[in-house]
Design an enzyme around this catalytic site. Structure first.
Site, PDB file in Angstrom:
ATOM      1  CG  HIS A 395      68.663  34.992   1.585  1.00 24.61           C
ATOM      2  ND1 HIS A 395      67.774  35.965   1.984  1.00 24.61           N
ATOM      3  CD2 HIS A 395      68.223  33.836   2.162  1.00 24.61           C
ATOM      4  CE1 HIS A 395      66.848  35.427   2.766  1.00 24.61           C
ATOM      5  NE2 HIS A 395      67.096  34.134   2.881  1.00 24.61           N
ATOM      6  CG  ASP A 399      64.446  40.155   3.518  1.00 24.04           C
ATOM      7  OD1 ASP A 399      65.653  39.891   3.656  1.00 24.04           O
ATOM      8  OD2 ASP A 399      63.903  41.183   3.967  1.00 24.04           O
TER       9      ASP A 399
END
Length: 424
Positions: A395, A399
């Site tokens: 992450h 995204d």
């Protein structure tokens, strides 16, 4: 006497040492040029080291379990020597002596009584080498899976079994297992020690380190989706015979998934990128790692420039990597340079899982078991072959929107394989 030194060969720029695994030959054995004599494990790959010359193994310098540096001396071969033992006359002489032994037994009843009182060996405890000579590496696999070696066809020299023969028989289900003795009320359910300690192999330790590093370093998250495999299965059924006839390889599911992932990586380049310090490295090519299970653990050989490979190229490469993994012939170069990984837990029956990243990559796709399930389509409930997909990603660089979009693109391409042809 002409002595030739056997040394640990170069195994890649980042590999500095290895661990001696199993010696496939013993002192006094005859070896041929390019014949494997020992297994060596590194933190990246387990491979067999061949003898560069023909001769007789006269000395083993490095014992099993010993750590050795690249280029270190491990054995010596006499190129002019002769093997200690003759190959086949001994058994014939023993057979010729059997009638004389039978007469001797009649005149020696005490010895006969002792032999009769000894328990007869069970099929599983008798040495399989009496029927079929096997190398230590092959014998270890046979014993681990409790197989009957007589049920496996050998393709090695003089019909001997190779590791590839045994692993192929296991995968196809053609190998018979040895019958286990029934456990009765008077028999202890645990034979031998209740626990056993085995030193971790160098490869297994490296796998553990890399997986734990991925958990500790990356901001790992997993997103899920499911794909209707009807279109892929219909295309595979329709063209599998023609495909096999033309390309001499079976049409599998991995080529569909590899091509679908290449399309997704092209649209969402962050999934194909990696973090290097305070920079993001975007790759304009797709080196797809394909997780393969081997006798020594999970390895991930890489399909280089997969975006330009045809379905046949993909299937041939994966089949070749599978054979090399089973035979311990994967090289470091085979497993370097990956930018994205596909792991297929479905071949072992996994319905859903969350794969762990393969550093320094930022994403990995998990395939799973195809299972028929009732689905609501067009206002009706129909039975469809469904597969859960899981995308684990870092992450820090990817995204949620990008991860979900990538997985949806893979799903769309698989449910409508025409997209794979039209690059959509």
């Amino acid at each position: 006497m002409a002595i030739e030194d056997i040394k640990i060969p170069q195994m890649g720029e980042s590999v500095a040492e290895g661990t001696i695994g199993t010696w496939l030959k013993k002192v006094g054995d005859r070896v041929e040029a390019d014949e494997p004599i020992v297994e060596v494990e590194t933190d990246k790959v387990a491979m067999e080291v061949p003898s560069p010359v023909a001769g007789v193994l006269v000395e083993i310098v490095a014992e099993e379990g010993e750590d050795v540096e690249i280029g270190a001396l491990i054995a010596k071969v006499d190129t002019e020597g002769k093997a200690d033992s003759a190959p086949s006359p001994a058994p014939k002489e023993e057979k010729a002596e059997k009638p004389e032994k039978a007469e001797a037994k009649e005149s020696a009843p005490k010895k006969e009584e002792k032999k009769e009182s000894a328990p007869a060996p069970s099929p599983s405890s008798s040495s399989s080498d009496e029927l079929m000579p096997m190398s230590p590496a092959v014998r270890r696999v046979v014993e681990d899976y409790n197989l009957d070696p007589a049920s496996i066809e050998g393709t090695g020299k003089d019909g001997r079994l190779t590791k590839a023969d045994v692993m192929s028989a296991i995968e196809s289900g053609s190998a018979r297992t040895l019958s286990q003795p029934a456990v009765t009320a008077n028999t202890s359910p645990v034979a031998g020690p209740r626990e056993e300690r085995v030193k971790m192999t160098r490869l297994r330790k490296r796998i553990a380190e890399r997986l734990k590093d991925a958990q500790n370093t990356a901001a790992m998250l997993t997103t899920y989706n499911e794909v209707d495999m009807t279109a892929v299965m219909e295309a595979r059924t329709k063209y599998k015979d023609l495909f096999a006839k033309k390309h001499n390889i079976k049409l599998g599911f991995m080529s569909f998934f590899t091509k679908a992932c290449c399309l997704g990586l092209k649209e969402i380049p962050a999934v194909n990128a990696q973090i290097d310090g305070d920079e993001i490295v975007y790759h304009n090519y797709a080196n797809i790692g394909v997780a393969v299970s081997s006798p020594n653990g999970l390895v991930v050989p890489v399909l280089k420039d997969a975006q330009g490979m045809s379905f046949a190229d993909t299937e041939l490469s994966i089949a070749n990597y599978g054979r090399k993994a089973r035979d311990g012939k994967l090289t470091v170069d085979d497993m370097q340079g990956g930018t994205f990984t596909i792991s297929n837990g479905g071949i072992f029956g996994s319905l859903m899982s969350s794969p762990i990243l393969n550093p320094p990559q930022s994403a990995i796709l998990g395939m799973h078991k195809i299972q028929e399930r009732p689905m609501a389509i067009g206002g009706q409930v129909v039975i469809r072959p469904m597969m859960y997909l899981a995308l684990s990603y870092d992450h820090r660089i990817i995204d949620g929107r990008e991860a979900v979009t990538f997985l949806v693109r893979v799903k769309e391409a698989l449910e409508d394989p025409t997209r794979l042809l039209l690059d959509m």
